[in-house]
Design a protein around this motif. Structure first.
Motif, short mmCIF file in Angstrom:
data_model
loop_
_atom_site.label_atom_id
_atom_site.label_comp_id
_atom_site.label_asym_id
_atom_site.label_seq_id
_atom_site.Cartn_x
_atom_site.Cartn_y
_atom_site.Cartn_z
N TRP A 138 1.45 -1.05 0.17
CA TRP A 138 -0.25 -0.44 0.17
C TRP A 138 0.52 1.28 0.04
CZ3 TRP A 138 -3.77 -2.89 -1.64
CH2 TRP A 138 -3.70 -3.49 -0.89
N MET A 155 -8.73 -4.39 -9.60
CA MET A 155 -9.98 -4.56 -8.62
C MET A 155 -11.38 -4.53 -8.99
SD MET A 155 -8.56 -5.71 -6.23
CE MET A 155 -8.35 -7.20 -7.25
N GLY A 182 -12.58 -0.17 2.61
CA GLY A 182 -11.48 -0.51 1.73
C GLY A 182 -12.57 -1.02 0.79
N GLY A 183 -13.75 -0.28 0.05
CA GLY A 183 -14.25 -0.63 -1.21
C GLY A 183 -13.28 0.40 -2.51
N GLY A 184 -11.84 0.54 -2.48
CA GLY A 184 -11.27 0.73 -3.85
C GLY A 184 -12.03 1.43 -4.45
N ASP A 205 -12.07 4.19 1.56
CA ASP A 205 -10.40 3.76 1.28
C ASP A 205 -9.86 4.87 2.06
OD1 ASP A 205 -8.59 2.69 -0.06
OD2 ASP A 205 -10.66 1.54 -1.03
N ALA A 206 -8.32 4.56 1.08
CA ALA A 206 -7.21 5.28 1.49
C ALA A 206 -7.74 6.59 0.60
CB ALA A 206 -6.31 5.27 0.87
N VAL A 209 -6.95 6.92 -3.33
CA VAL A 209 -7.61 6.25 -3.73
C VAL A 209 -9.31 6.81 -4.00
CG1 VAL A 209 -8.67 3.33 -3.92
CG2 VAL A 209 -6.47 4.18 -2.84
N GLY A 231 -9.20 8.24 3.92
CA GLY A 231 -9.12 7.28 5.58
C GLY A 231 -8.66 6.70 6.26
N ASN A 232 -8.21 6.14 7.40
CA ASN A 232 -7.46 4.53 7.19
C ASN A 232 -7.55 4.12 8.84
OD1 ASN A 232 -5.76 2.96 8.67
ND2 ASN A 232 -3.46 4.78 8.89
N PHE A 233 -8.72 2.35 7.85
CA PHE A 233 -9.29 2.14 8.49
C PHE A 233 -8.27 1.61 10.20
CE2 PHE A 233 -8.38 -1.16 5.25
CZ PHE A 233 -7.55 -1.61 4.91
N PHE A 234 -7.07 1.67 9.96
CA PHE A 234 -6.43 1.11 11.32
C PHE A 234 -6.68 2.22 12.23
CE2 PHE A 234 -3.92 -1.62 8.36
CZ PHE A 234 -3.91 -2.78 9.02
N ARG A 247 -14.57 -6.20 0.97
CA ARG A 247 -14.10 -7.59 0.34
C ARG A 247 -12.57 -7.06 0.02
NH1 ARG A 247 -16.68 -7.66 -5.80
NH2 ARG A 247 -15.26 -5.84 -5.85
N TRP A 248 -12.23 -8.78 0.24
CA TRP A 248 -10.93 -8.83 0.10
C TRP A 248 -10.13 -7.56 0.74
CZ3 TRP A 248 -12.54 -8.69 -5.53
CH2 TRP A 248 -12.65 -10.31 -6.63
N ILE A 249 -10.82 -7.76 2.22
CA ILE A 249 -9.62 -6.72 3.30
C ILE A 249 -9.69 -7.60 3.87
CG2 ILE A 249 -10.09 -4.52 4.85
CD1 ILE A 249 -9.74 -4.50 1.69
N ASP A 252 -6.12 -9.31 3.46
CA ASP A 252 -5.11 -9.38 3.05
C ASP A 252 -4.26 -8.51 4.92
OD1 ASP A 252 -5.15 -8.45 0.72
OD2 ASP A 252 -5.78 -6.13 0.95
C1 LIG Z 1 -7.41 -5.78 -2.44
S1 LIG Z 1 -7.87 -4.38 -2.06
C2 LIG Z 1 -9.87 -4.73 -2.45
C3 LIG Z 1 -10.95 -3.45 -2.78
C4 LIG Z 1 -12.09 -3.72 -3.40
N1 LIG Z 1 -12.69 -4.06 -1.85
C5 LIG Z 1 -12.56 -4.64 -3.71
O1 LIG Z 1 -13.24 -5.47 -3.60
O2 LIG Z 1 -12.25 -4.74 -4.98
C6 LIG Z 1 -7.43 -3.72 -0.65
C7 LIG Z 1 -8.64 -1.97 -0.57
O3 LIG Z 1 -7.27 -1.57 0.90
C8 LIG Z 1 -7.22 -0.74 0.41
N2 LIG Z 1 -6.45 0.12 2.09
C9 LIG Z 1 -5.96 -1.17 2.32
N3 LIG Z 1 -4.85 -0.41 3.19
C10 LIG Z 1 -6.06 0.77 4.09
C11 LIG Z 1 -6.01 2.00 4.78
N4 LIG Z 1 -5.18 1.46 5.67
N5 LIG Z 1 -7.17 2.64 5.20
C12 LIG Z 1 -8.24 2.74 4.00
N6 LIG Z 1 -8.59 1.01 2.77
C13 LIG Z 1 -7.14 0.84 2.81
C14 LIG Z 1 -6.95 -0.47 -0.86
O4 LIG Z 1 -6.72 1.07 -1.26
C15 LIG Z 1 -7.37 -0.78 -1.89
O5 LIG Z 1 -7.92 -0.26 -1.99
#
Ligand SMILES: C[S@@+](CC[C@H](N)C(=O)[O-])C[C@H]1O[C@@H](n2cnc3c(N)ncnc32)[C@H](O)[C@@H]1O
Length: 341
Positions: A138, A155, A182-184, A205-206, A209, A231-234, A247-249, A252
């Protein structure tokens, strides 16, 4: 040995084919990166003609295209012109479910380098990507907006059939506001909003993004019903939703980081709210499942993992959430539904 047995490839042939799989992958990457399919859209061309249009070396390009034609990704005509096939049509930039961004992301500079370093992960348990690039994926995308945008398109674009399968497998009709964490670019939330005209949503999402997501959401015709928040989901996630989706978060991240994200969602989740994790859930038995391939992407790229239903249950419980249902979809993905415990 009967005629059928004679036609069976020997173990050596099968093994050689598996071992050389990456030759084809890399050829597909070259074709995708150079946009060869787009160049063939208006008719057959020689490698020299394509090389001129793509600023590449004609003979080398010819050899790559000839190899790809052997496996059906282009057809080589008698006059040495190449034409599209159903396989190469999937690489067209404008095809509705273009695999071009995926081929560039997975088989190009980013994922491929991490796969090249897989032995590091196996020997140490560390993330091959981070070891190779000196930062996590990231952070890397923050330094390279072009590769980031290609990944985000990958994605959003290659997952349309999966978004559809999710929409068909879950009843969103009673939901007021969905927040996709984290919806991309918004591939999944736009599919849900399109299918449920009374629903509104937030794409989180970030910041880098979500800034790019507005065009995608407008193209999907849902921009008016979908707010975007960076923002930052942490640290925290937006409040105000009765349904949170990811989805797919979680796949990771390792368990500790996953629990931090889940706790942040638990904190804003109303008592009657729900969280859906959309993931490739690993079957508990040894049966074949695509999740077992994807798991190695997590091993090499992010340090996360694909998990069984039981593992999701344990993880969610650590964040004060209780699994209520694991719903299969008409794809390799499942919906893990949870509520406040
Ligand atoms: C594998 S992609 C999945 C994207 C989307 N959910 C989808 O299904 O197409 C992971 C996503 O997590 C986001 N992400 C990673 N670290 C993040 C953070 N700390 N805060 C917010 N979003 C984050 C990335 O920017 C990316 O869009």
């Amino acid at each position: 040995m009967g005629p059928k047995d004679a036609a069976q490839p020997s173990p050596i042939e099968v093994m050689l084919q598996m071992m050389s799989g990456f030759w084809v992958s890399r050829g597909i990457y070259v074709a995708a990166k150079l946009g060869i399919a787009d160049h063939l859209q208006d008719g057959a061309k020689t490698a020299a003609e394509i090389a001129e249009a793509t600023n590449t070396h004609a003979d080398s390009l010819f050899r790559v295209l000839r190899m790809l034609a052997m496996v059906g990704v282009f057809e080589q005509k008698n006059d040495d012109k190449f034409v599209l096939t159903p396989l190469s049509e999937t690489l067209l930039t404008d095809s509705p479910v273009s695999l071009r961004p995926g081929a560039i992301a997975e088989m190009g500079e980013v994922h491929y380098a991490a796969w090249g370093n897989i032995m590091h992960s196996v020997k140490t348990g560390e993330i091959a990507f981070d070891n190779h690039f000196g930062m996590d994926v990231w952070e890397y995308f923050e330094t390279d907006p072009e590769k980031a945008q290609n990944f985000n398109k990958y994605m959003a674009k290659s997952s349309e059939s999966i978004s559809q399968a999710i929409v068909e497998s879950y009843d969103f009709s009673k939901v007021q506001k969905i927040i996709d964490v984290g919806g991309g670019l918004g591939g999944m939330i736009s599919a849900v909003l399109r299918a449920n005209p009374n629903l509104s949503g937030i794409l989180f999402d970030a910041p880098s993004v979500v800034e790019k997501s507005k065009e995608f959401l407008a193209g999907a015709g849902v921009a008016e019903r979908c707010e975007t928040i960076g923002g930052n989901f942490f640290e925290s996630v937006p409040s105000g939703g009765d349904l949170y989706t990811m989805r797919w978060i979680i796949h990771d991240w390792d368990d500790e980081k996953s629990v931090t994200i889940l706790k942040n969602i638990r904190q804003v989740l109303p008592e009657n709210g729900k969280l859906l994790l959309l993931e490739a859930v690993v079957p508990a038995s040894g049966e074949p499942h695509f999740s077992k391939f994807m798991d190695l992407i997590m091993l090499t790229m992010t340090g996360g993992r694909e998990r069984t239903a039981k593992e999701y249950e344990t993880l969610l419980a650590k964040a004060g959430l209780k699994v209520t249902n694991v719903i299969p979809t008409n794809s390799f993905m499942s919906i893990v539904e949870s509520v406040p415990a």
